[in-house]
Enzyme design. Structure first.
Site, PDB file in Angstrom:
ATOM      1  N   THR A 136       0.811  -1.214   0.000  1.00 29.31           N
ATOM      2  CA  THR A 136       0.000   0.000   0.000  1.00 29.31           C
ATOM      3  C   THR A 136       0.849   1.271   0.000  1.00 29.31           C
ATOM      4  O   THR A 136       1.992   1.257   0.489  1.00 29.31           O
ATOM      5  CB  THR A 136      -0.901  -0.008   1.255  1.00 29.31           C
ATOM      6  OG1 THR A 136      -1.546   1.249   1.393  1.00 29.31           O
ATOM      7  CG2 THR A 136      -0.088  -0.256   2.529  1.00 29.31           C
ATOM      8  N   ASP A 137       0.264   2.366  -0.466  1.00 28.97           N
ATOM      9  CA  ASP A 137       0.953   3.665  -0.382  1.00 28.97           C
ATOM     10  C   ASP A 137       1.048   4.165   1.058  1.00 28.97           C
ATOM     11  O   ASP A 137       1.832   5.065   1.358  1.00 28.97           O
ATOM     12  CB  ASP A 137       0.244   4.714  -1.268  1.00 28.97           C
ATOM     13  CG  ASP A 137      -1.217   4.960  -0.916  1.00 28.97           C
ATOM     14  OD1 ASP A 137      -1.737   4.311   0.011  1.00 28.97           O
ATOM     15  OD2 ASP A 137      -1.849   5.811  -1.573  1.00 28.97           O
ATOM     16  N   GLU A 138       0.231   3.575   1.961  1.00 23.96           N
ATOM     17  CA  GLU A 138       0.193   4.101   3.333  1.00 23.96           C
ATOM     18  C   GLU A 138       1.511   3.904   4.073  1.00 23.96           C
ATOM     19  O   GLU A 138       1.741   4.548   5.100  1.00 23.96           O
ATOM     20  CB  GLU A 138      -0.960   3.467   4.112  1.00 23.96           C
ATOM     21  CG  GLU A 138      -2.288   3.738   3.464  1.00 23.96           C
ATOM     22  CD  GLU A 138      -3.484   3.643   4.403  1.00 23.96           C
ATOM     23  OE1 GLU A 138      -3.285   3.488   5.617  1.00 23.96           O
ATOM     24  OE2 GLU A 138      -4.611   3.727   3.897  1.00 23.96           O
ATOM     25  N   TYR A 162      -2.129  -0.422  11.006  1.00 29.94           N
ATOM     26  CA  TYR A 162      -2.250  -1.086   9.703  1.00 29.94           C
ATOM     27  C   TYR A 162      -1.021  -0.813   8.842  1.00 29.94           C
ATOM     28  O   TYR A 162      -0.355  -1.732   8.348  1.00 29.94           O
ATOM     29  CB  TYR A 162      -3.524  -0.619   8.975  1.00 29.94           C
ATOM     30  CG  TYR A 162      -3.505  -0.943   7.491  1.00 29.94           C
ATOM     31  CD1 TYR A 162      -3.581  -2.262   7.047  1.00 29.94           C
ATOM     32  CD2 TYR A 162      -3.380   0.077   6.527  1.00 29.94           C
ATOM     33  CE1 TYR A 162      -3.527  -2.567   5.683  1.00 29.94           C
ATOM     34  CE2 TYR A 162      -3.337  -0.220   5.172  1.00 29.94           C
ATOM     35  CZ  TYR A 162      -3.410  -1.543   4.757  1.00 29.94           C
ATOM     36  OH  TYR A 162      -3.354  -1.838   3.412  1.00 29.94           O
ATOM     37  N   LYS A 166       1.975  -3.311   7.446  1.00 29.48           N
ATOM     38  CA  LYS A 166       2.260  -3.509   6.014  1.00 29.48           C
ATOM     39  C   LYS A 166       3.719  -3.132   5.731  1.00 29.48           C
ATOM     40  O   LYS A 166       4.395  -3.792   4.935  1.00 29.48           O
ATOM     41  CB  LYS A 166       1.324  -2.657   5.150  1.00 29.48           C
ATOM     42  CG  LYS A 166      -0.127  -3.109   5.120  1.00 29.48           C
ATOM     43  CD  LYS A 166      -0.344  -4.493   4.542  1.00 29.48           C
ATOM     44  CE  LYS A 166      -0.096  -4.573   3.049  1.00 29.48           C
ATOM     45  NZ  LYS A 166      -0.454  -5.917   2.507  1.00 29.48           N
TER      46      LYS A 166
HETATM   47  P1  NAD Z   1      -9.841  -7.196   2.157  1.00 28.27           P
HETATM   48  O1  NAD Z   1      -9.856  -6.876   3.607  1.00 28.27           O
HETATM   49  O2  NAD Z   1     -11.033  -6.908   1.325  1.00 28.27           O
HETATM   50  O3  NAD Z   1      -9.500  -8.746   1.938  1.00 28.27           O
HETATM   51  C1  NAD Z   1      -8.531  -9.421   2.679  1.00 28.27           C
HETATM   52  C2  NAD Z   1      -8.716 -10.909   2.443  1.00 28.27           C
HETATM   53  O4  NAD Z   1      -7.685 -11.604   3.155  1.00 28.27           O
HETATM   54  C3  NAD Z   1     -10.054 -11.449   2.945  1.00 28.27           C
HETATM   55  O5  NAD Z   1     -10.618 -12.311   1.992  1.00 28.27           O
HETATM   56  C4  NAD Z   1      -9.679 -12.215   4.207  1.00 28.27           C
HETATM   57  O6  NAD Z   1     -10.536 -13.317   4.475  1.00 28.27           O
HETATM   58  C5  NAD Z   1      -8.271 -12.687   3.861  1.00 28.27           C
HETATM   59  N1  NAD Z   1      -7.458 -12.950   5.047  1.00 28.27           N
HETATM   60  C6  NAD Z   1      -7.315 -12.149   6.142  1.00 28.27           C
HETATM   61  N2  NAD Z   1      -6.501 -12.746   7.032  1.00 28.27           N
HETATM   62  C7  NAD Z   1      -6.117 -13.939   6.486  1.00 28.27           C
HETATM   63  C8  NAD Z   1      -5.274 -14.989   6.925  1.00 28.27           C
HETATM   64  N3  NAD Z   1      -4.655 -14.931   8.113  1.00 28.27           N
HETATM   65  N4  NAD Z   1      -5.099 -16.052   6.115  1.00 28.27           N
HETATM   66  C9  NAD Z   1      -5.721 -16.123   4.901  1.00 28.27           C
HETATM   67  N5  NAD Z   1      -6.548 -15.145   4.453  1.00 28.27           N
HETATM   68  C10 NAD Z   1      -6.738 -14.072   5.234  1.00 28.27           C
HETATM   69  O7  NAD Z   1      -8.549  -6.463   1.589  1.00 28.27           O
HETATM   70  P2  NAD Z   1      -8.322  -5.748   0.190  1.00 28.27           P
HETATM   71  O8  NAD Z   1      -8.825  -4.362   0.263  1.00 28.27           O
HETATM   72  O9  NAD Z   1      -8.787  -6.647  -0.884  1.00 28.27           O
HETATM   73  O10 NAD Z   1      -6.721  -5.667   0.172  1.00 28.27           O
HETATM   74  C11 NAD Z   1      -5.958  -6.759  -0.322  1.00 28.27           C
HETATM   75  C12 NAD Z   1      -4.481  -6.414  -0.206  1.00 28.27           C
HETATM   76  O11 NAD Z   1      -4.206  -5.237  -0.950  1.00 28.27           O
HETATM   77  C13 NAD Z   1      -4.021  -6.133   1.220  1.00 28.27           C
HETATM   78  O12 NAD Z   1      -2.736  -6.668   1.374  1.00 28.27           O
HETATM   79  C14 NAD Z   1      -3.985  -4.618   1.291  1.00 28.27           C
HETATM   80  O13 NAD Z   1      -3.019  -4.179   2.231  1.00 28.27           O
HETATM   81  C15 NAD Z   1      -3.588  -4.266  -0.123  1.00 28.27           C
HETATM   82  N6  NAD Z   1      -4.040  -2.955  -0.600  1.00 28.27           N
HETATM   83  C16 NAD Z   1      -5.339  -2.603  -0.503  1.00 28.27           C
HETATM   84  C17 NAD Z   1      -5.758  -1.379  -1.033  1.00 28.27           C
HETATM   85  C18 NAD Z   1      -7.204  -0.946  -0.967  1.00 28.27           C
HETATM   86  O14 NAD Z   1      -7.504   0.189  -1.309  1.00 28.27           O
HETATM   87  N7  NAD Z   1      -8.137  -1.782  -0.559  1.00 28.27           N
HETATM   88  C19 NAD Z   1      -4.834  -0.534  -1.633  1.00 28.27           C
HETATM   89  C20 NAD Z   1      -3.489  -0.936  -1.694  1.00 28.27           C
HETATM   90  C21 NAD Z   1      -3.111  -2.158  -1.198  1.00 28.27           C
HETATM   91  O1  DAU Z   2      -4.192   3.966   0.416  1.00 29.87           O
HETATM   92  C1  DAU Z   2      -4.387   2.599   0.298  1.00 29.87           C
HETATM   93  C2  DAU Z   2      -5.256   2.131   1.446  1.00 29.87           C
HETATM   94  O2  DAU Z   2      -6.565   2.596   1.167  1.00 29.87           O
HETATM   95  C3  DAU Z   2      -5.240   0.621   1.631  1.00 29.87           C
HETATM   96  O3  DAU Z   2      -3.956   0.215   1.977  1.00 29.87           O
HETATM   97  C4  DAU Z   2      -6.230   0.221   2.734  1.00 29.87           C
HETATM   98  O4  DAU Z   2      -6.291  -1.192   2.820  1.00 29.87           O
HETATM   99  C5  DAU Z   2      -7.592   0.758   2.366  1.00 29.87           C
HETATM  100  O5  DAU Z   2      -8.502   0.479   3.415  1.00 29.87           O
HETATM  101  C6  DAU Z   2      -7.537   2.256   2.123  1.00 29.87           C
HETATM  102  O6  DAU Z   2      -7.258   2.970   3.351  1.00 29.87           O
HETATM  103  P1  DAU Z   2      -8.006   4.331   3.738  1.00 29.87           P
HETATM  104  O7  DAU Z   2      -7.965   4.496   5.198  1.00 29.87           O
HETATM  105  O8  DAU Z   2      -7.519   5.453   2.902  1.00 29.87           O
HETATM  106  O9  DAU Z   2      -9.491   3.947   3.214  1.00 29.87           O
HETATM  107  P2  DAU Z   2     -10.948   4.199   3.830  1.00 29.87           P
HETATM  108  O10 DAU Z   2     -11.936   3.806   2.790  1.00 29.87           O
HETATM  109  O11 DAU Z   2     -11.103   3.610   5.182  1.00 29.87           O
HETATM  110  O12 DAU Z   2     -10.979   5.779   3.993  1.00 29.87           O
HETATM  111  C7  DAU Z   2     -10.775   6.627   2.874  1.00 29.87           C
HETATM  112  C8  DAU Z   2     -10.809   8.063   3.386  1.00 29.87           C
HETATM  113  O13 DAU Z   2     -12.148   8.358   3.821  1.00 29.87           O
HETATM  114  C9  DAU Z   2      -9.931   8.299   4.592  1.00 29.87           C
HETATM  115  O14 DAU Z   2      -9.388   9.614   4.513  1.00 29.87           O
HETATM  116  C10 DAU Z   2     -10.884   8.202   5.772  1.00 29.87           C
HETATM  117  C11 DAU Z   2     -12.182   8.726   5.205  1.00 29.87           C
HETATM  118  N1  DAU Z   2     -13.418   8.140   5.785  1.00 29.87           N
HETATM  119  C12 DAU Z   2     -13.510   6.791   5.850  1.00 29.87           C
HETATM  120  C13 DAU Z   2     -14.635   6.180   6.386  1.00 29.87           C
HETATM  121  C14 DAU Z   2     -14.734   4.682   6.486  1.00 29.87           C
HETATM  122  C15 DAU Z   2     -14.450   8.954   6.199  1.00 29.87           C
HETATM  123  O15 DAU Z   2     -14.377  10.193   6.116  1.00 29.87           O
HETATM  124  N2  DAU Z   2     -15.579   8.363   6.731  1.00 29.87           N
HETATM  125  C16 DAU Z   2     -15.686   7.020   6.864  1.00 29.87           C
HETATM  126  O16 DAU Z   2     -16.744   6.548   7.391  1.00 29.87           O
END
Ligand code: NAD
Ligand code: DAU
Length: 362
Positions: A136-138, A162, A166
């Site tokens: 992730t970019d975080e 988180y 990561k």
């Molecule tokens: P998500 O939370 O939707 O899915 C995570 C999945 O991992 C789920 O299916 C869960 O059951 C599985 N999981 C959790 N713990 C596990 C374990 N111990 N063993 C096996 N499976 C397990 O997450 P996502 O949003 O799809 O993100 C997927 C990956 O991409 C993560 O590594 C996250 O850090 C990364 N990522 C997410 C975003 C985003 O915006 N969502 C952006 C950049 C990177």
């Molecule tokens: O940047 C990549 C990341 O993006 C991934 O690594 C994470 O897995 C993914 O969850 C996401 O993280 P964020 O914290 O940026 O996503 P989220 O959707 O939780 O929130 C997006 C923005 O919106 C953040 O600035 C918080 C804000 N927010 C979020 C929620 C859930 C609100 O204002 N209200 C809300 O209820």
């Protein structure tokens, strides 16, 4: 080219989109999908896969070394694409322990199992294997308004449990490359949105609350900036890097869409006003509600994606308007999916835990 791919976390949001993407784009590859089916994973995300005979689902934990060892051998795995993680920042604030376990110990378990199979036992030629780690970019921390975008060489500065977990997993992946020569690649991506995203994250939460006439909780002043990318574009970038990217390298991925959160919410409301024309809650913008901010809330993310563009020719296909339109339409068309997710996941309990102490009308 990869033949047998172990996808971890393939029942989650991005993982399930990736499974669908890979089955549709590569006619040969077989997928073993290892997922623990936590609250965030669901078999409902894997309904109607293209060519499902090439997909095998295994319910299990990435921390289970014996299980991972067995899968690598039984399926002759040559490529691991590692998504499985605890992924929600707000949950990491309320309960960091599981993030350390899954994101750090789980990644270590997979890396070490791969090292044993590929480098110690040499079950496959080392030039035919790849461990691709999805991050992730975080990990880079938070940008000020005029700071340049994150590049691959920006120092790590994670600020939530988180992102710290990561970052640790990225460091381990890199260490396995430098120390043991494990063929690792890493992608760091910005915020994804699209079909099958669990409705705890901003975009699906806003769509579903708006449709139900519930408040749209905006943390703080709503001026935080994220770099939004449509999920299918992310899946494509991951596959390009896993198959054509340099071993040992990191690639940043982003959408070049960097509006403040408030603008994202307004866009969703405006699309809903059009697509759900009979909604009794129109105009949906009236549902916005400012609530207590997330502790340590990162102010701004932006990704410099010149490396993946110039080396691999990847670029996002969707703009925020085209991608958001498809996304809102998908949620409108999939009420059955949502009903299944709600039943499996204690979404109501999470909403209570995360939002009841933030002030504002419930
Ligand atoms: P998500 O939370 O939707 O899915 C995570 C999945 O991992 C789920 O299916 C869960 O059951 C599985 N999981 C959790 N713990 C596990 C374990 N111990 N063993 C096996 N499976 C397990 O997450 P996502 O949003 O799809 O993100 C997927 C990956 O991409 C993560 O590594 C996250 O850090 C990364 N990522 C997410 C975003 C985003 O915006 N969502 C952006 C950049 C990177
Ligand atoms: O940047 C990549 C990341 O993006 C991934 O690594 C994470 O897995 C993914 O969850 C996401 O993280 P964020 O914290 O940026 O996503 P989220 O959707 O939780 O929130 C997006 C923005 O919106 C953040 O600035 C918080 C804000 N927010 C979020 C929620 C859930 C609100 O204002 N209200 C809300 O209820």
């Amino acid at each position: 080219m990869p033949k047998n791919v172990l996808v971890t976390g393939g029942a989650g949001f991005i993982g399930s989109n990736f499974v669908r993407y890979l089955l549709a784009h590569d006619q040969q590859v077989k997928i073993i999908n290892l997922d623990a089916l936590t609250y965030a994973g669901s078999l409902a995300n894997l309904a109607d896969l293209p060519d499902p005979a090439r997909h095998t689902f295994v319910k299990g934990d990435i921390c289970d070394r014996a299980l991972v060892d067995g899968l690598l051998r039984e399926h002759n795995i040559d490529t691991i694409v590692h998504f499985a993680a605890e992924s929600h920042v707000d949950r990491s604030i309320l309960g960091p322990g599981q993030f350390v376990q899954t994101n750090i110990v789980g990644t270590f378990t997979l890396l070490d199992a791969a090292r044993q199979a590929w480098l110690v036992e040499k079950l496959l030629p080392v030039d035919q294997v790849r461990f691709h780690h999805v991050s992730t970019d975080e990990v880079f921390g938070s940008l000020e308004k005029d700071d340049p975008a994150f590049s691959e060489t920006t120092p790590y500065s994670p600020r939530s449990p988180y992102s710290a977990s990561k970052a640790a997993s990225d460091h381990l992946a890199r260490a396995y490359y430098h120390t043991y020569g494990l063929p690792v690649s890493i992608t760091n991506c910005s915020n994804n949105y699209g079909p099958y995203q669990f409705p705890e994250k901003l975009v699906p939460l806003m769509i579903l609350n708006a449709l139900n006439g519930k408040p749209l909780p905006i943390y703080g002043d709503g001026q935080q900036v994220r770099d939004w990318l449509y999920v299918e574009d992310h899946c494509d970038a991951i596959w390009q890097v896993a198959t054509r990217g340099e071993v040992g390298e990191t690639y940043n991925i982003g959408g070049g869409n960097q509006p403040p959160n408030l603008e994202v919410v307004d866009t969703i409301c405006d699309i809903l006003d059009e697509l759900a024309a009979n909604s009794p809650h129109k105009p949906h913008r009236q549902l916005k509600q400012y609530v207590t901010d997330r502790p340590g809330h990162d102010r701004r993310y932006a990704m410099d994606i010149r490396k993946i563009e110039s080396e691999l020719g990847w670029q996002p296909r969707q703009t925020l308007s085209t991608g958001m339109l498809k996304t809102v339409q998908w949620y409108l068309d999939h009420a059955d999916w949502l009903a299944e997710i709600r039943q499996d996941s204690d979404l109501t309990g999470w909403m209570e835990r995360n939002y009841s102490n933030r002030g504002g009308e419930k």
